[in-house]
Design a protein around this motif. Structure first.
Motif, short mmCIF file in Angstrom:
data_model
loop_
_atom_site.label_atom_id
_atom_site.label_comp_id
_atom_site.label_asym_id
_atom_site.label_seq_id
_atom_site.Cartn_x
_atom_site.Cartn_y
_atom_site.Cartn_z
N LEU A 231 2.51 -4.14 -9.61
CA LEU A 231 3.27 -5.20 -10.27
C LEU A 231 4.25 -5.86 -9.30
CD1 LEU A 231 4.09 -3.77 -13.82
CD2 LEU A 231 2.83 -5.86 -13.28
N THR A 232 4.88 -5.06 -8.45
CA THR A 232 5.82 -5.63 -7.47
C THR A 232 5.10 -6.58 -6.54
OG1 THR A 232 7.24 -3.67 -7.56
CG2 THR A 232 7.41 -5.07 -5.62
N ASN A 233 3.93 -6.19 -6.05
CA ASN A 233 3.14 -7.07 -5.18
C ASN A 233 2.76 -8.35 -5.89
OD1 ASN A 233 2.19 -6.08 -2.35
ND2 ASN A 233 2.19 -4.22 -3.58
N LYS B 168 8.06 -0.72 0.76
CA LYS B 168 9.17 -1.22 -0.06
C LYS B 168 8.86 -1.13 -1.56
CE LYS B 168 11.60 -4.30 3.14
NZ LYS B 168 12.06 -5.69 3.38
N PRO B 169 7.66 -1.54 -2.01
CA PRO B 169 7.36 -1.36 -3.44
C PRO B 169 7.42 0.10 -3.88
CG PRO B 169 5.85 -2.95 -2.48
CD PRO B 169 6.63 -2.36 -1.34
N HIS C 148 2.23 -3.26 5.72
CA HIS C 148 2.49 -2.05 4.93
C HIS C 148 3.92 -2.03 4.40
CE1 HIS C 148 -1.30 -0.43 5.81
NE2 HIS C 148 -1.03 0.31 6.87
N ILE C 149 4.85 -2.57 5.18
CA ILE C 149 6.26 -2.50 4.79
C ILE C 149 6.49 -3.23 3.48
CG2 ILE C 149 8.60 -3.14 5.48
CD1 ILE C 149 7.69 -2.82 8.40
N SER C 150 5.99 -4.47 3.40
CA SER C 150 6.23 -5.28 2.20
C SER C 150 5.26 -4.98 1.07
CB SER C 150 6.16 -6.77 2.55
OG SER C 150 4.90 -7.09 3.11
N ALA C 151 4.06 -4.49 1.40
CA ALA C 151 3.05 -4.28 0.36
C ALA C 151 3.01 -2.84 -0.15
CB ALA C 151 1.67 -4.66 0.89
#
Length: 895
Positions: free
Chosen positions: A621-623, A605-606, A599-602
Motif C-alpha cells: 500500500l505504501t508503494n 522504508k515501507p 530497495h530503500i524507497s520500495a
C-alpha cells in the motif's frame, strides 16, 4: 555432435545441419548488413569507414564545411505518432490538451494535495502523528474563529489519517493495484512430506502492462524519452553509445520485429525494450533476518540519467516468494529444483499480460502527450551473479552469457543462445549429468524467457558494475590479493608496514567535493559500494583504462603464488563489457546499484513504516500511494502548477555543508558562480584586504586583471597605467560549479553541482581547493587547461560592472604528456622565485574556471609520516597527479 555457427560475429544462430546454415546465410545475410550489424568493437574504431552502414557512410563535405555529428533513426520502427484510436496523424500535430476538470483532483485544491504529499512522501509521518497534527490544526482554526468575527472553516483539510489515505488512494494517476496468485498444494502428498511441499506460496504483483503505461504517461520524463532506436556518430565518424536505444540490441531487435511481422503492423511502431531487475534484500537481521525478493521493471526508452534518478521510472512490480525449509533440506535436490521452478514460473505468470503486445502493437500515450503504437520486447535483466545463475539455468561457477567452461573463464567464448540451449537439450535430453558437467546447463530449469517471443536470457544479462567491478574485482579480489602478494614477497611483518603506509597515503588525500574521507585508510569496518567507488577514485584504475592491460598485469598474482587461476565468474564478466556496451549503451544505465538504491524507497522504508505484523501488505500500500502521489505531482509540474523538485535558479544558495549534489534543471554549459552571501569579517578596500590576507600581490594583480578585462588583451604596462579599484570588495569562502556528469550522483538531466571552497577555517582547518582554469580554448583536453589553487574568492565593481574573481596559485604541468604508468598528468606548484618561495599568482575571472579538480600527491618511495594530515598535503608535497577518475566530467576533459 558438430554444430554449425553463423560466421557473422553479430549473429548468434547455431544450426545442426550445414544445409540449414547455408539457407540462413542466403536469406539473412545476402544484402548489406543493417546499421546494427555493422557495429565496430572498440579495437576497430577510428577514422576508417568500413563499419558504417550505407546510411552512415561518409560523403565528401563541401569545401570549408566541417563534418557534423549525426543521429540516424531506425528506418522501420520509427515511433510515429497517432491518435488515441491508432489512426496515423501528421507528424506536426500537437498533443491533445489536458482533460477538463480540476487538475488537483481528487483533492479540492493545491493545499490539500501539498499537505498529503508532504506528510506521506516527504516526511513519512506516522498515522498517530498525522492525527495529532490535524487535531491541533482544527483546534487552532476553531479558536481563531471564536476570537475573530469571520466565516472561515474551523476544520483541518482532513478529519484524520484515514481520510487523507482515502483521498490518496482515489488518485487515478499512476494507478497499478497489487494482485496476488497462490501456488496449489498437491492433494496426494503423504503426511511425512517436508513442510516446503505442504506450503502454499503467495506472489504479489502488479500488471506490468499497466505499470509500463504509467511510465510512458509520466510527463516528467518528456525530455528523457526516446521513441526509436538510433545510431549516434560524432563529427569524426566515430560511433558513440549512451542510452539503451543507442545500442545494437534495440536496433537488432527492431529489425527482427519488422522482418517477422507479416501484416506490416510494426511499421512506424515504437519499440519498448523491457528491463527487469531482481535482488534479494534484508530489512532486519535483529528481528529474525527478514528477507524480501522484489522484482523491478523499467523501460529502455528512458535515458540512463532518468533511470538512475528513478523519478517513477523504476517500479517494483512483484515480491517473489522465498521458500523456506528446515536445515536438513538445504541440500535436498528436490527442494533446490522446486525453488528454481517457482521462481521462473512466477516471473512467467507476472509478465503474461505483456505477451500480446510483443507480436501485435497496442496504442499508448507517451511522455510528450502523443499516442503511439508500441511493441514490447524483453531486453535486459539487472542481476548480481547468484541471481544470474538462477535466471540463466546454469551451473554455479559457469558464465551465463558464454559457454566457456567453468575452469577456463580467463577468456571469452562463444555466446550462449536460446537456440543452442534447445539443441543441446534435444540432443542430450535425459542425460542431465552431461549437460551439467560439459555445458554448465541445469536441465531442471526452463528460463522464463522460453515462453516469450524473441527473448533470450543469455542475451539479456546486463553488465553489473557494482558487483562485478566495484565490489567484485576491486574490493573482494584485488585488495585482498595485493595483501597476500605482499605477505608472500615481503613477509607478513613488512607487508603490514607497507599496507599501513598505503592506509596513510589514502588518509592524506586532499579534500575534494563529495570525496569520502578515509582517516584510517582502507581498514574500515564494512565495505559498501559507495566506499569502494570512492576509494577507486583515488587508486586503482586499471579496470577502467583497459581490460587487456588488466588481464596482463594480474598475472603477477599467479607468478607469485597468490592465485592458481583467474576462472572467477565476476572477473570473467568484464571480458563481455565491450559487447554489452555496444548492445545496451554505457554500463551504469543497467547496474544493480539502481535496484539496490530502489530497495530503500520500495522495501526498507515501507517496512520501517509498517507495524511489522503482516508487513508486506502494508508495504504494498505504501508503494502504491507513493506512486500515485508521484504521478500526480509530475502532471502538476508539467502543467506549471508546481515547481520541479530540486530546482534552484540560484545554486549558490545551497547549504554551507553541501559540497556536491544533483540538479534537476535542464542541461547547461558548465559554469562557476560565487556563493550568495559574502563574508563580513574582511576589510572592504583592496589595499586593506591585501594586507589582511597577507597577499601582497593582490592589489597589483587585481588592477592588471581589470586592465585586461577592459581592453580585452594582456599587455605589459606600468602599474600606474592600470585603473584603480575604488569600490567595496566582497569576499566569499566558496563558489559553486555546475556541469554535466551523468555517470555520477546527478539530476534527471545529468547535471551536478559541486562547491569549491577557499576558507581559512572550515571545520577548524584551512581549506583551499584546487580548480581547473581555461588557458587556451583552441587546445583540447588538459592541454588547454591548467590546475590552480584558489587562495581567495572576491568580487568588485567598476563602471557599473561586477567582476567575480579568484586569486589563484598556478600549478605548472610537468612533462608534455600524461605519466605513462598512471595515465594521469602531473603538475607542480609554480613559483616566480623558487629560492624565495614566491608563488606564481594570478587573478582570474570566474568565467575562466571550469570546476574543482582532485590532485593526488606523488608520494614517492618514502613512508608517510604518521603526523601528516590531509589538510597539509597541498602545502607539503611538491608534485601531484591530476585525477581524471573523480567523475564522468573529469574523465571527459582531462585526457
Amino acid at each position: 555432435m558438430p554444430l554449425h555457427r553463423c560466421p557473422h560475429n553479430e549473429c548468434m544462430r547455431v544450426f545442426k545441419r550445414n544445409g540449414d546454415l547455408t539457407r540462413h546465410l542466403n536469406l539473412g545475410h545476402s544484402a548489406h548488413l543493417s546499421a546494427s550489424h555493422s557495429t565496430v568493437l572498440p579495437e576497430h574504431q577510428g577514422d576508417s569507414d568500413h563499419w558504417l552502414s550505407p546510411q552512415l557512410q561518409r560523403t565528401p563535405s563541401p569545401l570549408g564545411t566541417a563534418p557534423k555529428a549525426r543521429r540516424v533513426l531506425h528506418p522501420h520502427l520509427t515511433g510515429d505518432i497517432c491518435d488515441e484510436d491508432g489512426h496515423q496523424i501528421p507528424p506536426d500535430t500537437p498533443p491533445l490538451p489536458p482533460a477538463n476538470g480540476s487538475p488537483w483532483a481528487p483533492f479540492k485544491n493545491e493545499a490539500e494535495f501539498r499537505l498529503a504529499n508532504h506528510l506521506f512522501r516527504k516526511v513519512e509521518m506516522s498515522q498517530n502523528d498525522i492525527d495529532t497534527l490535524l487535531d491541533i490544526w482544527t483546534l487552532y482554526q476553531h479558536q481563531l474563529s471564536q476570537h475573530q468575527d469571520c466565516d472561515h472553516s474551523t476544520n483541518a483539510p482532513y478529519f484524520n489519517y484515514r481520510d487523507m489515505y482515502m483521498k490518496i488512494d482515489s488518485i487515478a494517476d499512476g494507478n497499478a493495484p497489487w494482485r496476488c496468485f497462490q501456488t496449489t498444494i498437491h492433494e496426494e502428498l503423504p503426511e511425512n512430506s517436508p513442510e516446503w511441499q505442504k506450503t502454499s506460496y503467495q506472489v504479489w504483483y502488479r500488471d506490468p502492462d499497466m505499470v509500463i503505461a504509467n511510465i510512458l504517461d509520466n510527463t516528467d520524463l518528456v525530455n528523457d524519452f526516446e521513441a526509436a532506436p538510433y545510431i549516434d556518430v560524432d563529427k569524426n565518424s566515430t560511433r558513440r553509445w549512451s542510452n539503451v536505444m543507442s545500442g545494437d540490441f534495440a536496433w537488432r531487435h527492431a529489425d527482427l520485429i519488422y522482418e517477422g511481422c507479416e501484416d506490416n503492423s510494426a511499421a512506424g511502431a515504437m519499440l519498448v525494450p523491457i528491463i527487469l531487475g531482481a535482488d534479494k534484500t534484508t530489512v532486519s537481521v535483529a528481528t529474525g533476518h527478514v528477507e524480501y525478493h522484489p522484482l523491478y521493471l523499467t523501460i529502455g526508452n528512458i535515458t540512463n540519467e532518468a533511470r538512475r534518478s528513478h523519478r517513477n521510472a523504476v517500479i517494483p512490480i512483484a515480491f517473489l516468494a522465498i521458500p523456506k525449509s528446515d536445515r536438513k533440506h538445504d541440500k535436498d535436490n528436490n527442494f533446490r529444483v522446486f525453488k528454481k521452478k517457482l521462481y521462473h514460473q512466477s516471473i512467467t505468470a507476472i509478465l503474461n499480460s505483456l505477451k500480446p503486445a510483443m507480436t501485435q502493437p497496442v496504442v499508448r500515450r507517451c511522455p510528450d502527450g502523443h499516442f503511439r503504437h508500441i511493441i514490447y520486447e524483453l531486453a535486459a535483466f539487472i542481476a548480481d551473479y547468484p541471481e544470474q545463475v538462477l535466471l540463466a539455468g546454469i551451473v554455479q561457477g559457469w558464465c551465463g552469457r558464454c559457454d566457456a567452461p567453468f575452469d577456463e573463464l580467463e577468456t571469452a567464448s562463444t555466446r550462449r543462445t536460446r537456440e543452442l540451449d534447445t539443441i543441446l537439450l534435444e540432443e542430450y535430453g535425459g542425460d542431465g549429468r552431461t549437460l551439467w558437467d560439459n555445458f554448465g546447463i541445469d536441465d531442471d530449469v526452463t528460463p522464463f524467457t522460453a515462453y516469450f517471443p524473441r527473448a533470450d536470457i543469455h542475451e539479456m544479462l546486463s553488465a553489473d558494475l557494482l558487483h562485478q567491478v566495484i565490489k567484485g574485482c576491486f574490493k573482494d579480489m584485488l585488495i585482498d590479493w595485493v595483501f597476500e602478494y605482499l605477505i608472500i614477497s615481503k613477509g607478513e611483518s613488512q607487508a603490514n608496514i607497507i599496507m599501513d603506509d598505503i592506509d596513510r597515503r589514502l588518509a592524506v588525500v586532499p579534500a575534494f567535493p563529495g570525496l569520502r574521507r578515509f582517516p584510517h585508510g582502507r581498514r574500515f569496518k564494512q565495505w559498501t559500494g559507495d566506499d569502494s567507488k570512492a576509494l577507486m577514485k583515488m587508486s586503482l584504475n586499471a579496470i577502467r583504462t583497459s581490460i587487456e592491460s588488466f588481464q596482463h598485469y594480474r598475472n603477477v598474482f599467479r607468478t607469485h603464488g597468490v592465485r592458481e587461476h583467474f576462472s572467477l565468474p565476476r572477473m570473467h564478466s568484464i571480458v563481455h563489457y565491450p559487447q554489452l556496451i555496444t548492445d545496451f549503451g554505457v554500463p551504469n544505465g543497467l547496474c544493480s546499484s539502481i535496484t539496490e538504491s530502489r530497495h530503500i524507497s520500495a522495501v526498507k522504508k515501507p517496512w520501517r513504516r509498517s507495524n511489522r505484523y503482516n508487513a508486506l501488505s502494508q508495504m504494498l500500500l505504501t508503494n502504491q500511494r507513493n506512486d500515485k502521489l508521484s504521478a500526480l505531482r509530475a502532471k502538476l509540474v508539467h502543467l506549471h502548477l508546481l515547481p520541479p523538485l530540486h530546482v534552484s535558479s540560484d545554486l549558490t544558495g545551497t547549504s554551507v555543508d553541501e559540497d556536491f549534489g544533483p540538479i534537476d534543471s535542464g542541461r547547461a554549459i558548465a559554469k562557476v558562480e560565487l556563493a550568495r552571501t559574502r563574508e563580513r569579517a574582511y576589510p572592504r578596500s583592496l589595499q586593506a584586504l591585501s594586507a589582511y590576507t597577507n597577499n601582497h600581490q593582490l592589489e597589483e594583480l587585481t588592477r592588471r586583471f581589470l586592465h585586461t578585462q577592459l581592453h580585452n588583451r594582456e599587455s605589459d604596462i606600468e602599474l600606474d597605467d592600470c585603473p584603480h579599484i575604488t569600490s567595496k570588495i566582497n569576499v566569499y569562502h566558496s563558489a559553486v560549479a555546475v556541469f554535466y556528469a551523468p555517470s555520477d550522483i546527478s539530476g534527471i538531466r545529468g547535471m551536478k553541482h559541486e562547491r569549491i571552497r577557499s576558507s581559512p577555517s572550515f571545520f577548524g582547518v584551512e581549506r583551499r581547493d584546487c580548480v581547473l582554469a581555461t588557458v587556451n580554448e583552441k587546445k583540447a583536453g588538459f592541454r588547454g587547461l591548467s590546475a590552480a589553487r584558489v587562495l581567495l574568492f572576491f568580487s568588485f565593481q567598476h563602471a557599473g560592472t561586477t567582476y567575480p574573481c579568484a586569486l589563484v596559485h598556478w600549478y605548472n604541468t610537468y612533462g608534455q604528456r600524461p605519466d605513462s604508468n598512471t595515465g594521469l598528468w602531473i603538475v607542480k606548484p609554480g613559483y616566480l622565485d623558487q629560492r624565495k618561495c614566491e608563488p606564481f599568482l594570478a587573478v582570474l575571472h570566474l568565467d575562466t574556471l571550469v570546476r574543482a579538480v582532485l590532485l593526488l600527491p606523488v608520494y614517492g618511495p618514502h613512508p608517510i609520516p604518521h603526523k601528516l594530515k590531509y589538510y597539509d598535503s597541498l602545502n607539503l608535497f611538491t608534485a601531484f597527479y591530476v585525477n581524471k577518475y573523480a567523475d564522468h566530467h573529469a574523465n571527459e576533459i582531462l585526457f
